[in-house]
Design an enzyme around this catalytic site. Structure first.
Site, PDB file in Angstrom:
ATOM      1  N   GLY A 237      12.483 -29.237  -5.684  1.00 23.99           N
ATOM      2  CA  GLY A 237      12.478 -30.865  -5.644  1.00 23.99           C
ATOM      3  C   GLY A 237      13.332 -31.192  -4.979  1.00 23.99           C
TER       4      GLY A 237
ATOM      5  N   LEU B 137      16.273 -37.596   1.026  1.00 17.83           N
ATOM      6  CA  LEU B 137      16.322 -37.143   2.276  1.00 17.83           C
ATOM      7  C   LEU B 137      14.952 -35.799   2.568  1.00 17.83           C
ATOM      8  CD1 LEU B 137      19.702 -35.649   2.232  1.00 17.83           C
ATOM      9  CD2 LEU B 137      18.669 -37.352   3.389  1.00 17.83           C
ATOM     10  N   GLY B 138      14.531 -35.524   1.846  1.00 19.07           N
ATOM     11  CA  GLY B 138      13.412 -34.621   2.079  1.00 19.07           C
ATOM     12  C   GLY B 138      12.361 -34.129   0.104  1.00 19.07           C
TER      13      GLY B 138
ATOM     14  N   VAL C  85      15.755 -33.834  -3.080  1.00 18.48           N
ATOM     15  CA  VAL C  85      16.574 -33.730  -2.750  1.00 18.48           C
ATOM     16  C   VAL C  85      17.171 -35.342  -1.712  1.00 18.48           C
ATOM     17  CG1 VAL C  85      18.715 -32.589  -0.492  1.00 18.48           C
ATOM     18  CG2 VAL C  85      16.618 -31.525  -1.940  1.00 18.48           C
TER      19      VAL C  85
ATOM     20  N   ASP D 119      15.906 -16.893   0.758  1.00 18.08           N
ATOM     21  CA  ASP D 119      14.675 -17.498   1.164  1.00 18.08           C
ATOM     22  C   ASP D 119      15.532 -17.986   3.132  1.00 18.08           C
ATOM     23  OD1 ASP D 119      12.339 -18.862   2.410  1.00 18.08           O
ATOM     24  OD2 ASP D 119      13.350 -21.244   1.037  1.00 18.08           O
TER      25      ASP D 119
ATOM     26  N   GLY E   8       9.525 -27.143  -2.651  1.00 17.69           N
ATOM     27  CA  GLY E   8       9.042 -26.902  -4.614  1.00 17.69           C
ATOM     28  C   GLY E   8       9.852 -26.010  -4.833  1.00 17.69           C
TER      29      GLY E   8
END
Length: 714
Positions: free
Chosen positions: A431, A425-426, A433, A543, A429
């Site tokens: 990790g 998926l992406g 996914v 975040d 920084g």
């Protein structure tokens, strides 16, 4: 004798050199250091041989017109475990604007001399052990805007001289020992007051009728946990419609007025006032016509022929008692059975409390009950989505890894995870996914944290357990984790409709109508308020941004990625090796261009500062502004920048309001068709600007923000 005079002369020369080497502000601060217990340790860099105090811990300076040296304008020493009396020498700092000493161990009274600093506009002394009355000189500084003296031992009465603080915006006196009545005539003078909190004192008498003249008030009017009596003044209904009332635990009586702001309040605003009645309480007011009319017979016990009162026979009383006991026992067994059956899924106790539990002792947290929380695992499975959230519980720490399910309703085997179809998926920084489809067809999100951290196994476990206990319908649910020395994985719900960032940029099919945006903001605020107020550790997310707000097919928002920064630090997040679980997936070769994160609070951009909940409040405010304006606060590379990106979105909106720019020039063009939403849009704008105040002490709590959003119709 000559030697003696020589030493005296040298000492005098040293003194004059010392006195001329540092500014008068520096001398005043040095007296603070010497007069406070713990000052020598905490203020070790306050040196008497420095030319200026402007680089000392907690000191802020500025150049003042007409003054040669920079002057001290701010002193912030919050939470430093300082003890003793508050030094009166602080009053010598004539240009001091902001004094922040909250959460220390200061005792004694507040010295009058402090308010000789006539430039003072904010004073924060909460969380100490201060006693005595409010100083009569407190309103001497003509521009005083913020007073927070909460959670001390201050006593006495609320004096009429508080009305002299005409620029005051926030008055917070909660958690003290103030008593007596509030005199009339104070509130009409406080025309700029935005926040008033007098809760948890011993104030009594009736509320002054002129409290309704606080027309600038917003957020929550909190006078709970006092001893106020009498009827609620109808003038409270004259307060702005966005104001929440917290009148709990007083002795108000009579019928709740049904005018103005009263009609916007929920029942929690009036709880524990035994003599209050009327809507929204489920207690009707007894009308005089409902009493027994004259001539109506009252019930009296029957009497026997000898004039004695007839009673129940002893045998009948025993039978009734046994029947009652059996009934109570049966009900208790039913309740225990239902509780055990739903223990792992029920998170909301609809007495306006949120219950969270797991394996810890169940605990109640005062927060409005969130409707629609899944009550069974099957219902929970129907609300899935996009990217993972955070942690789990560790299983061992041996050489061979172990896959452990945190949620009892979730079952998965390691072999099944290895065989499952998956795609990336992406990557960031935090990790890589993956979306993984299990054998039963249910998708989950798997985040690969890294390969390191094998020496910090217990630390990892503690963090993951805390994250795993978070259960809220607007926070992504952690289901399981995998721990091995060379691999750490987190398995969470997959949320199916992308994230808010993609929706804002038109990359999904989601149409962001006003009702959809309001639904997203309400749900996100509820989730954040839960993390701040009710979660096991009272988490700070750190975040908040649109890409971390996931959406399902019903546009229900889910907060993701909370608690990950700490886990990444533990695991090391070594992203150098490719593959997943030994090479089952290809490595993501391309990454997005790094962007400056303008959703972060100003103080969050200083690496040495520790995260606070007010960071999240600021970030949420930026998200609100983006939803309202359709403009992104992110700074992109020159090749990708667009006209809809504004580096400082907060300044842009504030300037637009100052210049009275038409609302049509500020809001997202997609919202212009929804003219009926103008009032709600303006309310959310004001909430967003309150969340994005530069001073974190002034920003509201997420609970307050959520309560205000809930009043807006979807």
């Amino acid at each position: 004798m000559l030697k003696f005079y020589t030493n005296v002369v040298l000492s005098l020369l040293f003194f004059f050199h010392y006195a001329s080497a540092i500014t008068s502000d520096g001398l005043s601060l040095l007296s603070v250091k010497s007069g406070v217990d713990g000052g020598a340790t905490v203020l070790s860099d306050w040196n008497d041989n420095d030319d200026t105090p402007c680089h000392w811990t907690g000191v802020t300076c500025a150049n003042i017109s007409g003054v040669s040296d920079p002057c001290v304008v701010g002193l912030a020493l919050a939470g430093r475990n300082l003890r003793g009396y508050i030094p009166s020498e602080l009053g010598n700092l004539m240009y001091l604007r902001r004094l922040n000493l909250h959460d220390n161990n200061f005792h004694g009274s507040i010295p009058d001399q402090i308010f000789n600093a006539t430039s003072l506009h904010s004073i924060f002394l909460s969380g100490n052990n201060l006693s005595g009355e409010l100083p009569s000189s407190i309103c001497n500084p003509p521009r005083l805007q913020n007073i927070d003296l909460s959670h001390n031992s201050l006593s006495g009465t609320i004096q009429k001289f508080l009305g002299n603080c005409r620029e005051l915006q926030r008055l917070i006196l909660a958690g003290n020992e103030f008593s007596g009545e509030i005199p009339a005539g104070v509130f009409p003078e406080l025309a700029n007051l935005v926040q008033l909190d007098l809760s948890s004192n011993y104030l009594n008498g009736s509320l002054p009728y002129d409290i309704g003249q606080l027309k600038s008030l917003s957020g929550t009017l909190n006078i709970s946990f006092n001893h106020f009596t009498g009827k609620l003044p109808e003038s409270l209904g004259d307060l702005p419609l966005t104001v929440s009332f917290d009148l709990r635990h007083n002795n108000f009586s009579g019928e709740i007025p049904q005018t103005g702001s009263f009609t916007n309040q929920g029942p929690t605003a009036f709880l524990n006032n035994p003599s209050l009645c009327g809507l929204p309480l489920q207690k009707t007011c007894r009308d005089s016509s409902s009493e027994s009319p004259p001539g109506t017979k009252n019930f009296t016990p029957a009497t026997g022929v000898d004039g004695s009162k007839k009673g129940l026979r002893p045998g009948l009383i025993v039978l009734i008692s046994l029947a009652d006991a059996f009934g109570v026992a049966l009900i208790g067994l039913v309740i225990i059975f239902l509780y055990r059956r739903k223990k792992d899924s029920n998170e909301c106790s609809c007495t306006y409390k949120v219950r969270f539990g797991g394996n810890q002792k169940s605990k109640l947290c005062s927060f409005p009950c969130v409707s629609g929380f899944p009550t069974t695992d099957s219902e929970a499975e129907s609300e899935k989505g996009d990217v993972v959230s955070g942690g789990g519980v560790s299983g061992g720490g041996g050489e061979e890894g172990e896959l452990v399910a945190i949620d009892k309703g979730f079952s998965i085997e390691l072999d099944e995870l290895l065989r499952a179809s998956a795609y990336v998926l992406g990557k960031s920084g935090l990790g890589i996914v993956y979306k993984v489809v299990l054998g039963n067809g249910i998708p989950v999100a798997v985040r690969r944290l890294g390969e390191g951290g094998e020496q910090r196994y217990k630390e990892f476990v503690a963090e993951v357990q805390a994250i795993g206990r978070v259960k809220h319908p607007n926070v992504v649910k952690l289901r399981a984790y995998y721990w091995a020395p060379d691999e750490k994985l987190l398995i969470s719900d997959f949320i199916s409709n992308g994230n808010l960032a993609s929706a804002l940029r038109g990359r999904t099919s989601t149409v962001l109508t006003w009702s959809t945006r309001l639904k997203i903001t309400k749900g996100t605020a509820r989730g954040l308020a839960y993390l701040h107020e009710c979660s096991p550790r009272k988490f700070v997310h750190g975040d908040i941004k649109p890409s971390n707000i996931l959406l399902d097919n019903e546009h229900q928002p889910y907060i993701s990625d909370f608690g990950l920064n700490r886990l990444i630090d533990i695991t090391g997040n070594n992203m150098s090796s490719g593959g997943f679980m030994g090479g089952g997936l290809s490595y993501l070769k391309s990454t997005q261009t790094e962007k400056v994160n303008n959703y972060r609070a100003p103080e969050a951009r200083v690496s040495s500062n520790r995260p606070t909940q007010k960071w999240d409040v600021y970030s949420f405010g930026i998200v609100l502004l983006e939803l309202l304006t359709g403009k992104s606060p992110e700074l992109s590379s020159p090749t990708t920048s667009t006209s809809t990106e504004i580096p400082d979105l907060v300044k842009w909106v504030r300037k637009a309001f100052e210049e009275e720019t038409p609302l049509s020039d500020m809001v997202d063009p997609m919202l212009l068709k929804e003219v009926h939403a103008k009032k709600e849009v303006l309310t959310v704008f004001h909430l967003a600007l309150a969340c994005t105040e530069q001073d974190p002490e002034i920003r509201p709590r997420m609970k307050t923000v959520s309560e205000n959003l809930e009043k807006l119709r979807t």
